[in-house]
Design a protein around this motif. Structure first.
Motif, mmCIF file in Angstrom:
data_model
loop_
_atom_site.group_PDB
_atom_site.id
_atom_site.type_symbol
_atom_site.label_atom_id
_atom_site.label_comp_id
_atom_site.label_asym_id
_atom_site.label_seq_id
_atom_site.Cartn_x
_atom_site.Cartn_y
_atom_site.Cartn_z
ATOM 1 N N VAL A 39 0.845 -1.200 0.000
ATOM 2 C CA VAL A 39 0.000 0.000 0.000
ATOM 3 C C VAL A 39 0.880 1.249 0.000
ATOM 4 C CG1 VAL A 39 -1.612 1.317 1.437
ATOM 5 C CG2 VAL A 39 -2.002 -1.107 1.067
ATOM 6 N N THR A 93 -7.633 8.912 -4.947
ATOM 7 C CA THR A 93 -8.284 8.000 -4.016
ATOM 8 C C THR A 93 -7.534 6.676 -3.972
ATOM 9 O OG1 THR A 93 -10.388 8.998 -4.391
ATOM 10 C CG2 THR A 93 -10.451 6.736 -3.702
ATOM 11 N N LYS A 144 -2.870 7.833 1.403
ATOM 12 C CA LYS A 144 -2.734 9.006 2.294
ATOM 13 C C LYS A 144 -3.106 8.640 3.741
ATOM 14 C CE LYS A 144 -5.643 11.372 -0.256
ATOM 15 N NZ LYS A 144 -5.970 10.442 -1.354
HETATM 16 N N1 ATP Z 1 -8.081 -1.807 6.662
HETATM 17 C C1 ATP Z 1 -7.655 -2.070 5.437
HETATM 18 N N2 ATP Z 1 -7.412 -3.332 5.073
HETATM 19 C C2 ATP Z 1 -6.983 -3.642 3.841
HETATM 20 N N3 ATP Z 1 -6.757 -2.722 2.884
HETATM 21 C C3 ATP Z 1 -6.977 -1.428 3.175
HETATM 22 C C4 ATP Z 1 -7.448 -1.041 4.467
HETATM 23 N N4 ATP Z 1 -7.580 0.318 4.471
HETATM 24 C C5 ATP Z 1 -7.217 0.742 3.242
HETATM 25 N N5 ATP Z 1 -6.849 -0.305 2.471
HETATM 26 C C6 ATP Z 1 -6.370 -0.239 1.092
HETATM 27 O O1 ATP Z 1 -5.158 0.516 1.103
HETATM 28 C C7 ATP Z 1 -5.086 1.382 -0.014
HETATM 29 C C8 ATP Z 1 -4.815 2.829 0.454
HETATM 30 O O2 ATP Z 1 -5.921 3.231 1.247
HETATM 31 P P1 ATP Z 1 -5.943 4.654 1.947
HETATM 32 O O3 ATP Z 1 -7.165 4.705 2.788
HETATM 33 O O4 ATP Z 1 -4.650 4.914 2.610
HETATM 34 O O5 ATP Z 1 -6.098 5.618 0.684
HETATM 35 P P2 ATP Z 1 -6.383 7.175 0.626
HETATM 36 O O6 ATP Z 1 -5.356 7.757 -0.250
HETATM 37 O O7 ATP Z 1 -6.486 7.747 1.983
HETATM 38 O O8 ATP Z 1 -7.794 7.175 -0.095
HETATM 39 P P3 ATP Z 1 -8.995 8.231 -0.027
HETATM 40 O O9 ATP Z 1 -8.518 9.491 -0.671
HETATM 41 O O10 ATP Z 1 -10.057 7.582 -0.825
HETATM 42 O O11 ATP Z 1 -9.331 8.399 1.415
HETATM 43 C C9 ATP Z 1 -6.396 1.243 -0.757
HETATM 44 O O12 ATP Z 1 -6.175 0.398 -1.870
HETATM 45 C C10 ATP Z 1 -7.321 0.523 0.206
HETATM 46 O O13 ATP Z 1 -8.202 -0.337 -0.452
#
Ligand code: ATP
Length: 595
Positions: free
Chosen positions: A374, A394, A398
């Motif tokens: 990730v 997304t 982050k």
């Molecule tokens: N608890 C979890 N278990 C497994 N995978 C996860 C979990 N939380 C997030 N992910 C995965 O990790 C990746 C990054 O997620 P993250 O929430 O950090 O993204 P983000 O940049 O904050 O997205 P957004 O802008 O939509 O909030 C994504 O592919 C998501 O599906």
């Protein structure tokens, strides 16, 4: 023994060990209660014998030695003193029953009180990763349903199964002593009883299991439907939800009906066995009475014991099922309580930390499931008084960076340093105490605004609270509501999303953090509310370390450093003017946003 039964029985020892700390303080009460059960059985079994003595000794005058050693070595001269003795026995039985119920219920309720409290307080300290893996509906069912099952086990199953078994054994002895020949007829029924009880238990157990499982799913469906009511109504998916719920409900109904039908057959069947055996005993006993081999009093006592015998028999098989169910609940509760070690891991053998003045990510790699990366090779550093903005599509990772900073998850590789020290060597609770997290969905609890800002056990005085509300732009509380005493309902109602966010910022001010994290804190707001939140954010960020996650570049353009993430990697890094000059991805995003 089936494999499943074997497993449950093997697990029983482990369960008993896990539950013992909760039972131990009240074990003496349970022991007293058990002794009272024995006393109760003694009185219960004395009554038919007294009836026999009364009938043979006074009413029919048919017993030879009825007036000698009438009962327990006591001699009764007349019917009046016999009647008084009878009443005293009944009164004693009542007092014992009362005492037994009181001790049992008291100890059961106390055990459950402590267990429920321990479970809830324990769950508040469980790692966030645990909640990410387990559906909230299931966890709620654990605190509510499983604890209730265990309550049932302590107060109406364990002691009563024991009581019923002892009672039935004692009745058999009494029957054999009263008349061995008649008792022999009754023993002939034992195989029929055993076969029917076993068959019944098997049937009901499977229905019970389905019912419990479906109730869990129904609860989950309800809570999902209620919390997502807006989405359901606006997306027109109500029909799908209703159909799914109807299917679930129908499966539950089928299992409940299966259970009811089994009971409907079993209970009258046991009743029938009782009637048939009464008829046999009446016939055989009547012959014995006419042949002067038995008195009428003995026959009546025999029949009364038989009636006592069939009552626990009906309940026993049902209680065995409840016991199985409660053991399954105890197993689930124990599994949650065993997560304890994880929490201790965060604080044990770690150095204390008073303040955060530097944070650095050093080639950090991370995945949730150790398979799908990730975050890849993340490097950045942040000092007191400066800010970092993180942007990216997304799912670019982050929020995962925040999950690592706050210690909710651990990196797979690389180091996170706080004040130059590896994060895992520092007490995580100290890091969290010095960190404030303002999230996209403002979380407020039911209670007053004041309680939401600072916990009642750590209150701010009136002046300090007013200052915190001023700094967080919460003047609206005095204009529209009752100031800090405004009562909030579930989900922070009746405040708007922007107002709720300002209260969350006030909460961050009140805990005076060194590190402040805003995760899409303004993404739901109109420009008016956003302005108010931004002003409060800027005030809060002064002199601290700040991390701001945002989709809108306008939110982070004033940050000292900006990280642009794509698919878990930092693609660009620099200040806003540097990134604009570089004319890379950030510049193109900016262009799109200003169009
Ligand atoms: N608890 C979890 N278990 C497994 N995978 C996860 C979990 N939380 C997030 N992910 C995965 O990790 C990746 C990054 O997620 P993250 O929430 O950090 O993204 P983000 O940049 O904050 O997205 P957004 O802008 O939509 O909030 C994504 O592919 C998501 O599906």
């Amino acid at each position: 023994m089936t494999r499943e039964e074997k497993e449950i029985r093997l697990a029983d020892l482990v369960l008993a060990k896990a539950m013992w700390p909760y039972i131990r303080p009240y074990a003496w009460m349970l022991a007293v209660s058990t002794l009272l059960v024995f006393a109760g059985i003694f009185f219960e079994l004395s009554i038919p014998l007294l009836i026999q003595k009364g009938l043979d000794g006074f009413i029919l005058q048919s017993g030879q030695n009825s007036k000698d050693a009438l009962f327990l070595g006591l001699h009764m001269e007349d019917f009046r003193s016999f009647g008084l003795f009878f009443c005293l026995m009944i009164l004693a039985a009542f007092v014992i029953d009362f005492g037994q119920t009181l001790f049992l219920e008291y100890s059961g309720q106390k055990i459950i009180l402590n267990l429920r409290w321990e479970l809830f307080s324990h769950m508040t300290g469980l790692p966030v990763a645990y909640y990410d893996k387990n559906a909230s509906g299931r966890l709620v069912a654990r605190v509510a349903g499983d604890i209730e099952n265990m309550n049932e086990m302590f107060t109406s199953v364990l002691v009563f199964i024991f009581k019923d078994l002892v009672l039935m054994a004692a009745i058999f002895v009494m029957l054999a002593r009263l008349n061995a020949g008649l008792a022999f007829y009754l023993f002939g029924l034992v195989p029929v009883i055993l076969v029917s009880v076993t068959g019944f238990s098997r049937h009901v157990r499977s229905a019970f299991r389905t019912i419990r499982q479906k109730i869990g799913e129904i609860n989950h469906s309800f809570s999902e439907g209620i919390s997502g009511i807006r989405a359901i109504q606006t997306t027109g998916s109500a029909a799908t939800f209703i159909k799914r719920f109807r299917d679930l409900n129908a499966t539950h109904y089928d299992a409940a009906m299966r259970q009811i039908k089994t009971f409907a057959v079993f209970m009258p069947f046991i009743g029938l066995l009782g009637i048939v055996s009464t008829a046999i005993i009446l016939w055989a006993g009547g012959l014995k009475v006419t042949a002067h081999e038995m008195t009428i009093g003995e026959l009546v006592a025999f029949l009364t014991y038989m009636k006592l015998f069939f009552r626990p028999l009906r309940e026993l098989s049902e209680k065995f099922n409840l016991l199985q169910n409660a053991l399954a609940s105890a197993e689930r509760i124990t599994t949650v309580l065993e997560q304890k070690k994880d929490r201790q891991r965060l604080t044990r053998k770690r150095v204390r930390m008073d303040a955060i003045h530097h944070l650095a990510f050093d080639h950090v790699h991370f995945s949730y499931d150790t398979e799908t990366p990730v975050l890849k090779d993340i490097c950045f550093s942040l000092e007191k008084g400066s800010s970092i903005g993180i942007v990216g599509q997304t799912g670019s990772g982050k929020t995962s960076i925040i999950n690592l900073v706050t210690g909710f998850y651990r990196p797979d590789a690389g180091l996170i340093r706080i004040n130059g020290q590896p994060q895992e060597s520092i007490n995580t609770m100290d890091i969290r105490r010095k960190t404030a997290l303002v999230m996209q969905d403002p979380i407020l609890f039911s209670g007053t605004v004041k309680d939401n800002i600072c916990p009642p056990e750590n209150p701010l005085d009136g002046l300090a609270l007013k200052k915190v509300l001023e700094q967080a732009n919460c003047g609206f509380l005095y204009d529209k509501f009752d100031g800090p005493d405004t009562v909030l309902r579930e989900g922070g109602r009746p405040l708007s999303a922007g107002e709720k966010q300002l209260i969350c910022i006030a909460r961050a001010f009140a805990c005076n953090p060194d590190l402040i994290i805003f995760d899409e804190a303004t993404s739901y707001m109109d420009s008016g509310s956003e302005q108010a939140v931004h002003e409060a954010m800027n005030r809060l960020m002064k002199g601290r370390l700040s991390i701001i996650i945002a989709h809108r570049l306008s939110t982070i353009r004033h940050c000292d450093r900006i990280l642009l993430l794509r698919v878990g990697r930092i693609r660009e890094q620099g200040s806003h003017p540097e990134l604009v000059r570089a004319k890379g991805e950030y510049y193109h995003l900016l262009e799109k946003e200003t169009l």
